[in-house]
Design an enzyme around this catalytic site. Structure first.
Site, PDB file in Angstrom:
ATOM      1  N   GLY A  54       0.803  -1.216   0.000  1.00  0.00           N
ATOM      2  CA  GLY A  54       0.000   0.000   0.000  1.00  0.00           C
ATOM      3  C   GLY A  54       0.836   1.267   0.000  1.00  0.00           C
ATOM      4  O   GLY A  54       1.912   1.336  -0.598  1.00  0.00           O
ATOM      5  N   SER A  55       0.379   2.248   0.755  1.00  0.00           N
ATOM      6  CA  SER A  55       0.998   3.583   0.708  1.00  0.00           C
ATOM      7  C   SER A  55       2.390   3.647   1.312  1.00  0.00           C
ATOM      8  O   SER A  55       3.086   4.657   1.138  1.00  0.00           O
ATOM      9  CB  SER A  55       0.093   4.593   1.411  1.00  0.00           C
ATOM     10  OG  SER A  55      -1.139   4.725   0.723  1.00  0.00           O
ATOM     11  N   THR A  56       2.811   2.602   2.031  1.00  0.00           N
ATOM     12  CA  THR A  56       4.157   2.643   2.612  1.00  0.00           C
ATOM     13  C   THR A  56       5.235   2.674   1.532  1.00  0.00           C
ATOM     14  O   THR A  56       6.392   3.003   1.820  1.00  0.00           O
ATOM     15  CB  THR A  56       4.408   1.415   3.521  1.00  0.00           C
ATOM     16  OG1 THR A  56       4.190   0.215   2.776  1.00  0.00           O
ATOM     17  CG2 THR A  56       3.474   1.441   4.726  1.00  0.00           C
TER      18      THR A  56
END
Length: 561
Positions: free
Chosen positions: A292-294
């Site tokens: 995801g956004s990591t």
């Protein structure tokens, strides 16, 4: 007179023939059949005996015990000898006591001895303590014997169970470090040829066949104090959020040493009989997920390096459609700066940057960060994650999705390694579960993925001291600058489609002015109403990172007046 002499001759003759028979028999036994008789006797009494030494100990980086052998005993019987003494029925009261002491039903004991009545060795119980042994010895029963052995004891208990692993009843490693380094810890047994009596006691050592090799001890890189804190905080969060599971990994950026690796739920390695097999795997290295956004900070670095943007560029972040798929953000923003794209975790903004670069650039850079590659820390069962290197697999929507962490898979350990590289100012180092005594020796294995100045620019964008309105603020630590990124990832359901179940994660480094530690927290399927990384994983990140900074005596870098 004649009769007496005749009797005397008969007596002499009988003695002569008896003596002659004995001499001939002796010649037969000693000369003619001696080899066969010796071989027959040897088959009954000679045995090759392996002498196992205690396994090497496992300690943390400070020498605290994590796994050590302790003395225990086995109780075994010689059913053939018991049968010769009229079996169990000869002393039913004593065998009833044995039944109670060893917690074996008396009927089961009868069946066991009857089924093996021709055998010379059958275990009744393994790994019993000295109190049980003393009770059995007092009964003085024929055919029952005691044998000393050892078993593994794990002082850290559940907190390090997945990492350290366990041994089986024969003290062979079957999980974790115990299995991965089994040959190192167990060494090679000494082998000797011995003569045993009927009760299997050694009465003579004939020859030493093999000197064997001594077991070796292992000093792990983890710190038992940080391991305990990481496990406790993670377990509390999994319980509080009614999550399926959670994993956490803490890495020393300067050396690549893993300081903590924990999972929840865990198990008690000191009570093998009640272990649930489903919770035994080390999820930190076996379970992969879409990050995801990591992953977004890496895309920002790519865009800066390829001159797609400057650090003060403003990007159009209105929703748009690719091949019928609408890309949008949780909150509507007409435009955002590069820094705000990270702060607001804008899928629109980050995907526009990704689409401005060839998909091969994203793939190659992810691989340089170790995604889709084994970390080679030596633990059996590691999952290398997944990323397709062939660009033909990527349509425009898949190209865009790569930028916000969908379409690739990594493990919690790999996520922590990604952020260790970011914290190392773009320098990718090998990571290790074994304590590194000479970090300088690893310099040849290091790789500069991005320039230090470029990485510093992005780390400053991730600093939680400037993110008071984002979901990252719960990761702020008093006295320290911390750079983090959250991720809230939809899970794939049984039919291969995304469903409304989530993975909440957070990864970051601290202190961000001169990063020392990288930490990744992954909580799988929280069901208590909250599922965002900033709500579920951030408190764990704050507590564990704060403890690491204080326990390892890292000076504060953000002292507010």
């Amino acid at each position: 007179m004649f009769l007496n002499r005749k009797r005397l001759y008969i007596l002499y003759g009988s003695i002569f023939f008896i003596f002659l028979f004995l001499v001939l028999r002796l010649i037969y036994l000693q000369i003619i059949s001696s080899e066969n008789l010796i071989n027959s006797g040897n088959k009954r009494s000679l045995r090759i005996q392996n002498i196992l030494k205690s396994r090497g100990v496992i300690t943390d980086r400070m020498g605290r015990l994590l796994a050590v052998d302790i003395p225990v005993y086995s109780v075994w019987v010689d059913p053939q000898e018991i049968s010769k003494c009229n079996g169990v029925y000869n002393d039913i009261s004593s065998w009833s006591v044995i039944s109670k002491i060893l917690n074996i039903p008396i009927k089961k004991l009868f069946v066991l001895l009857n089924e093996h009545h021709t055998d010379r060795f059958v275990y009744l119980s393994r790994q019993v303590d000295s109190i049980v042994v003393q009770k059995i010895k007092k009964l003085k029963l024929s055919g029952i014997y005691i044998q000393q052995e050892s078993k593994r004891y794990y002082p850290a208990g559940s907190s390090a169970a997945h990492l350290i692993g366990i041994t089986n009843i024969d003290n062979q490693g079957i999980e974790g470090v115990e299995k991965s380094f089994d040959s190192w810890l167990s060494g090679c047994p000494k082998t000797r040829l011995v003569r045993q009596d009927r009760s299997r006691q050694v009465v003579e050592e004939i020859a030493l066949l093999n000197h064997g090799c001594s077991p070796k001890s292992i000093t792990l890189s983890i710190d038992e104090r940080l391991q305990f804190v990481a496990y406790q905080e993670l377990s509390n969060a999994v319980s509080l959020n009614k999550a399926e599971s959670g994993s956490i990994v803490l890495i020393d950026i300067n050396t690549g040493e893993i300081l903590a690796m924990a999972n929840s739920p865990s198990y008690d390695p000191n009570n093998f009989s009640i272990i649930d097999q489903s919770v035994m795997r080390n999820r930190a290295i076996t379970d992969s997920f879409e990050p995801g956004s990591t992953i977004k900070p890496i895309v920002i670095m790519m865009a800066l390096e390829h001159k797609v943007i400057e650090k003060d560029t403003i990007i159009n972040t209105l929703p748009y459609v690719i091949h019928g798929h609408r890309i949008k953000d949780v909150s509507l923003h007409n435009e955002l700066t590069i820094s705000d794209i990270l702060k607001k975790s804008s899928n629109v903004g980050i995907s526009r940057l990704a689409l401005s670069m060839p998909v091969s650039v994203l793939i190659d850079t992810y691989i340089k960060f170790g995604i889709g590659e084994m970390t080679n820390i030596g633990l059996i069962g590691e999952n290398k994650g997944r990323i397709y290197s062939d660009i033909k697999y990527y349509s425009a929507i898949e190209h865009a999705a790569l930028s916000y962490g969908y379409g690739l898979m990594l493990t919690p350990l790999q996520l922590a390694k990604v952020y260790a590289t970011i914290g190392g100012m773009g320098l990718s180092r090998p990571i290790s579960i074994i304590k590194i005594d000479n970090p300088v020796s690893l310099i040849s294995s290091e790789n500069q993925v991005f320039s230090e100045s470029l990485v510093r620019t992005v780390i400053d964008m991730m600093d939680v001291t400037t993110l008071s309105n984002s979901g990252c603020c719960k990761a702020a630590i008093e006295g320290y600058r911390v750079a983090v990124k959250t991720g809230t990832i939809k899970k794939v359901g049984p039919h291969g489609k995304y469903i409304n179940r989530y993975i909440a994660c957070m990864a970051g480094v601290a202190p961000s002015s001169n990063p020392r530690f990288a930490l990744a927290v992954v909580i799988n399927d929280p069901k208590n109403g909250r599922y965002y990384g900033g709500s579920v994983s951030a408190p764990v990140f704050r507590s564990v990172m704060s403890s690491a900074l204080k326990i390892m005596n890292v000076n504060p870098d953000f002292l507010q007046k």
